[in-house]
Design a protein around this motif. Structure first.
Motif, PDB file in Angstrom:
ATOM      1  N   THR A 167     -63.872 -62.010  17.784  1.00  0.00           N
ATOM      2  CA  THR A 167     -63.432 -61.730  16.415  1.00  0.00           C
ATOM      3  C   THR A 167     -64.091 -62.686  15.435  1.00  0.00           C
ATOM      4  O   THR A 167     -64.549 -62.271  14.361  1.00  0.00           O
ATOM      5  CB  THR A 167     -61.899 -61.817  16.316  1.00  0.00           C
ATOM      6  OG1 THR A 167     -61.337 -60.831  17.203  1.00  0.00           O
ATOM      7  CG2 THR A 167     -61.418 -61.567  14.899  1.00  0.00           C
ATOM      8  N   ARG A 168     -64.160 -63.954  15.789  1.00  0.00           N
ATOM      9  CA  ARG A 168     -64.807 -64.927  14.901  1.00  0.00           C
ATOM     10  C   ARG A 168     -66.296 -64.606  14.743  1.00  0.00           C
ATOM     11  O   ARG A 168     -66.859 -64.746  13.662  1.00  0.00           O
ATOM     12  CB  ARG A 168     -64.603 -66.334  15.433  1.00  0.00           C
ATOM     13  CG  ARG A 168     -63.180 -66.802  15.276  1.00  0.00           C
ATOM     14  CD  ARG A 168     -63.017 -68.249  15.761  1.00  0.00           C
ATOM     15  NE  ARG A 168     -61.650 -68.662  15.586  1.00  0.00           N
ATOM     16  CZ  ARG A 168     -60.738 -68.672  16.558  1.00  0.00           C
ATOM     17  NH1 ARG A 168     -61.063 -68.307  17.775  1.00  0.00           N
ATOM     18  NH2 ARG A 168     -59.506 -69.058  16.312  1.00  0.00           N
ATOM     19  N   ARG A 185     -67.698 -61.650  14.950  1.00  0.00           N
ATOM     20  CA  ARG A 185     -67.812 -60.478  14.077  1.00  0.00           C
ATOM     21  C   ARG A 185     -67.584 -60.848  12.614  1.00  0.00           C
ATOM     22  O   ARG A 185     -68.313 -60.390  11.731  1.00  0.00           O
ATOM     23  CB  ARG A 185     -66.802 -59.412  14.517  1.00  0.00           C
ATOM     24  CG  ARG A 185     -67.187 -58.694  15.779  1.00  0.00           C
ATOM     25  CD  ARG A 185     -66.158 -57.616  16.108  1.00  0.00           C
ATOM     26  NE  ARG A 185     -66.648 -56.731  17.129  1.00  0.00           N
ATOM     27  CZ  ARG A 185     -66.160 -56.695  18.373  1.00  0.00           C
ATOM     28  NH1 ARG A 185     -65.169 -57.482  18.730  1.00  0.00           N
ATOM     29  NH2 ARG A 185     -66.672 -55.857  19.244  1.00  0.00           N
ATOM     30  N   GLN A 186     -66.572 -61.655  12.347  1.00  0.00           N
ATOM     31  CA  GLN A 186     -66.275 -62.050  10.969  1.00  0.00           C
ATOM     32  C   GLN A 186     -67.404 -62.889  10.371  1.00  0.00           C
ATOM     33  O   GLN A 186     -67.768 -62.731   9.207  1.00  0.00           O
ATOM     34  CB  GLN A 186     -64.953 -62.803  10.908  1.00  0.00           C
ATOM     35  CG  GLN A 186     -63.741 -61.925  11.121  1.00  0.00           C
ATOM     36  CD  GLN A 186     -63.613 -60.883  10.023  1.00  0.00           C
ATOM     37  OE1 GLN A 186     -63.723 -61.181   8.841  1.00  0.00           O
ATOM     38  NE2 GLN A 186     -63.386 -59.645  10.414  1.00  0.00           N
ATOM     39  N   ARG A 214     -65.899 -53.004  13.418  1.00  0.00           N
ATOM     40  CA  ARG A 214     -64.521 -52.987  12.906  1.00  0.00           C
ATOM     41  C   ARG A 214     -64.456 -53.168  11.392  1.00  0.00           C
ATOM     42  O   ARG A 214     -63.365 -53.350  10.852  1.00  0.00           O
ATOM     43  CB  ARG A 214     -63.714 -54.076  13.602  1.00  0.00           C
ATOM     44  CG  ARG A 214     -63.603 -53.793  15.085  1.00  0.00           C
ATOM     45  CD  ARG A 214     -62.631 -54.679  15.764  1.00  0.00           C
ATOM     46  NE  ARG A 214     -62.522 -54.255  17.150  1.00  0.00           N
ATOM     47  CZ  ARG A 214     -62.487 -55.064  18.171  1.00  0.00           C
ATOM     48  NH1 ARG A 214     -62.541 -56.359  17.981  1.00  0.00           N
ATOM     49  NH2 ARG A 214     -62.380 -54.599  19.392  1.00  0.00           N
TER      50      ARG A 214
END
Length: 183
Positions: free
Chosen positions: A87-88, A90-91, A134
């Motif tokens: 997630t990190r 991707r962000q 996402r």
């Protein structure tokens, strides 16, 4: 001077942003101290942020970046990477894409914590399609600005985001503050 006691937080941050605009990194500590921001306050703020919220929650929702002036746009990724960081990743990539796509001529900067985010951006073979799967808005921006999502994160970083400065905050903050970021 007490930073939090002189004016509302949003106004204090806006004033600080205006004061920091165009300043070289070497002057930031002195300006922060003059505004009542001590290393202890920075450590406390980072601790609270790590536990309770996100930096961009303080921003005007109409502003696309954490910091935006007439000369610079910047994003701050203050989360510490601990291993399973999909997630990190991707962000961080999403923010790099949006900074790279900014066509206003302003300097673009991405501030991260530790060497891992920069290493990921420079070396990852993961595709932009995976990294942006996402975030529909960022996917759209990517395709409109850079074309096919069938490019690796590392290739994108080298080809299209070379003008975005990626800075590890641990290298520029006072040691006591940097230590708080990585513990």
């Amino acid at each position: 001077m007490d930073f939090l006691g002189t004016e509302p937080l949003t106004a204090a941050i806006a004033s600080l942003e205006r004061g920091l605009a165009g300043r070289p990194a070497g002057e930031v500590g002195d300006l922060a101290a003059a505004r009542g921001i001590s290393p202890e306050l920075m450590v406390a703020a980072l601790t609270v942020r790590d536990s309770l919220g996100r930096l961009n929650d303080l921003n005007d929702p109409n502003r696309p970046f954490d910091l935006e002036t007439d000369r610079r746009v910047a994003e701050f990724k203050l989360a510490r990477w601990r291993g399973a960081d999909a997630t990190r990743k991707r962000q961080t990539f999403k923010d790099l894409v949006l900074l790279a796509a900014d066509r206003t001529g302003r300097r673009a900067e991405l501030f991260v914590v530790g060497p891992e985010p920069g290493r990921f951006l420079r070396t990852s073979r993961a595709t932009a399609a995976w990294a942006l799967n996402r975030t529909p808005h960022a996917r759209r921006v990517f395709e409109e600005s850079f074309g096919s999502l069938d490019v690796s994160v590392a290739q994108f970083t080298a080809r299209h985001a070379g003008h975005v400065r990626v800075t590890d905050l641990c290298e520029v903050l006072p040691p006591t503050v940097a230590a708080a970021l990585v513990r």
